[in-house]
Enzyme design. Structure first.
Site, PDB file in Angstrom:
ATOM      1  N   HIS A 175      24.377 -24.917 -10.117  1.00 48.68           N
ATOM      2  CA  HIS A 175      25.130 -24.437  -8.985  1.00 48.68           C
ATOM      3  C   HIS A 175      24.446 -23.490  -8.038  1.00 48.68           C
ATOM      4  O   HIS A 175      24.083 -22.399  -8.341  1.00 48.68           O
ATOM      5  CB  HIS A 175      26.461 -23.698  -9.755  1.00 48.68           C
TER       6      HIS A 175
ATOM      7  N   LYS B 281      26.318 -18.285  -0.161  1.00 52.50           N
ATOM      8  CA  LYS B 281      25.414 -19.016  -0.458  1.00 52.50           C
ATOM      9  C   LYS B 281      25.523 -20.298   0.652  1.00 52.50           C
ATOM     10  O   LYS B 281      24.384 -20.587   1.448  1.00 52.50           O
ATOM     11  CB  LYS B 281      25.305 -19.771  -1.801  1.00 52.50           C
TER      12      LYS B 281
ATOM     13  N   ASP C 194      25.914 -26.492  -3.052  1.00 58.19           N
ATOM     14  CA  ASP C 194      26.939 -26.628  -4.289  1.00 58.19           C
ATOM     15  C   ASP C 194      26.428 -27.156  -5.530  1.00 58.19           C
ATOM     16  O   ASP C 194      26.241 -26.212  -6.582  1.00 58.19           O
ATOM     17  CB  ASP C 194      28.145 -27.046  -3.924  1.00 58.19           C
TER      18      ASP C 194
ATOM     19  N   ARG D 202      10.762  -3.035  -4.552  1.00 56.53           N
ATOM     20  CA  ARG D 202      10.646  -2.690  -3.360  1.00 56.53           C
ATOM     21  C   ARG D 202       9.151  -2.762  -2.960  1.00 56.53           C
ATOM     22  O   ARG D 202       8.759  -2.737  -1.615  1.00 56.53           O
ATOM     23  CB  ARG D 202      10.937  -1.099  -3.500  1.00 56.53           C
TER      24      ARG D 202
END
Lengths: 332, 88
Positions: free
Chosen positions: A145, A166, A184, A251
């Protein structure tokens, strides 16, 4: 894996340099025979009468050598071995160089309901193409998905919970000139355990998107053919998630990875929050990935420069400090 | 996790409208839902996914619900299948 028949082989949608150009000339009633493995057998030994370890379940490929030998056998009117080959449950026989086998052989094939196929390619070229085609057919697959977009030539698989954005992100990427492979549902294929190929589950429905509030849209007509692609190697996994204050996000640029079907690819996790421009972050991740492929690791390079700088500062300090000590000595 | 096999009883199969009904129903619940047909396993909260299943008349679909309200979710989906997706 659903059954893969000769008919499916003839139907494979392969283009340009992958095209097999197969034509069936006899044994049409056997077109529903199944191909169960991706092996190709060259039946030289069986033709000469040696049937031990005969891989009877593989496609039988008649190249120039086998064809000449077959002609000799026909001249000598000795077709027992040919009959024996056809009595096995072989999926099909393929003749290269567009050689049409004699009517006698066509008749044997017809009687045993084994398809005879011909191709204009030579045996080397044909083997290469059919190996890669069958590799893909018999590859392990998994349906994910997510959304698959090509960004600067890097196949980015965007995953995340329903409603995290998305499709909207993909739409923005397409607007910026990138390409959509599938929205999808993405079908991933493990190709010879080395790389992943992603495509839409169903070519009929591919390149449509469902956008909340608008409905289903057809990208090909809205954005044009430049905005779509049929399949693409998946090189980067992008995971979108709701911003979590307690979670430590990357980071510096440590190497996160994701594994699909046993193949590991780099992964980035992008926290989503109103005001954060996710498409531009994905573009940057893709550019960074390209750099890495060229052997330039931004995070590592940066760290190297920092270390170099610290070192030079330390030396300078030592030098100046000793200078200062001397100065003070002179002063005394 | 709850699993149940449901059969598509509408002649037209699961096209856009029934798919949106399934997704609309599924989205009312917190649990995750997966629809399985053959070797395809798709998220039941995505319209394109449900359509891609290509479920025709009399296709059997395995429904998997996992989460805090899985019982209610499965019941709602089952009812939807039985009511022919409120169509015919």
């Amino acid at each position: 894996m659903t059954d893969f028949t000769i008919l499916d082989l003839l139907d494979l949608d392969l283009k340009d340099h992958n095209y097999l150009e197969l034509k069936c000339i006899a044994g049409r009633s056997g077109l529903s025979r199944k191909i169960v493995n991706s092996k190709i057998s060259r039946p030289g030994l069986p033709l000469s009468g040696y049937f031990n370890e005969f891989s009877s379940q593989s496609i039988q490929l008649f190249g120039r050598g086998e064809q000449v030998y077959l002609k000799d056998l026909e001249k000598a009117n000795n077709l027992d071995n040919v009959r024996k080959i056809f009595s096995f449950d072989i999926p099909c026989c393929i003749f290269c160089d567009n050689t049409v086998p004699s009517e006698q052989i066509q008749e044997i094939a017809e009687n045993e309901a084994i398809p005879l196929l011909i191709t204009p390619l030579d045996s080397l070229d044909f083997s290469r193409r059919i190996f890669s085609a069958l590799d893909e057919v018999f590859a392990k697959t998994e349906t994910i998905h997510g959304v698959l977009v090509e960004v600067f030539g890097i196949g980015c698989l965007i995953t995340g919970e329903s409603g995290v954005g998305k499709s909207e992100t993909a739409l923005e990427l397409i607007e910026r000139g990138h390409r959509l492979i599938s929205d999808d549902t993405v079908k991933l294929k493990n190709i010879s355990d080395t790389f992943l190929i992603g495509s839409g589950e169903n070519p009929m429905l591919a390149h449509h998107m469902e956008i909340r509030g608008i409905g289903i849209i057809d990208l090909t007509t809205i954005y044009g053919v430049g905005s779509i692609r049929d399949k693409k190697q998946v090189q980067l996994s992008v995971h979108l998630e709701e911003w979590d204050n307690d979670k430590n996000y990357d980071r510096v640029g440590d190497n996160l990875t994701a594994t699909f079907l046993g193949i590991t690819i780099p992964r980035v996790e992008i926290p989503v929050r109103p005001g954060r421009n996710v498409p531009i972050l994905i573009e940057t991740a893709a550019r960074n990935e390209r750099l890495k492929k060229l052997g330039i690791y931004s995070a590592k390079e940066f760290d190297k420069s920092v270390l170099q700088w610290l070192e030079s500062e330390a030396t300078k300090k030592m030098y100046y400090n000793s200078d200062m000590d001397e100065d003070t000595e002179y002063a005394n | 996790m709850l699993t149940e096999t449901l059969t598509v009883k509408t002649r037209a199969g699961i096209h856009a409208r029934p798919a949106s009904q399934i997704v609309k129903t599924a989205q009312k619940f917190k649990s995750d839902i997966f629809l399985i047909k053959g070797n395809m396993r798709i998220n039941g909260k995505s319209i394109m996914g449900v359509i891609t299943l290509g479920a025709t008349f009399n296709t059997e679909i395995e429904v998997q619900c996992t989460g805090p309200d899985e019982q209610e979710m499965l019941q709602a989906i089952k009812k939807l299948f039985e009511n022919h997706f409120e169509e015919e």
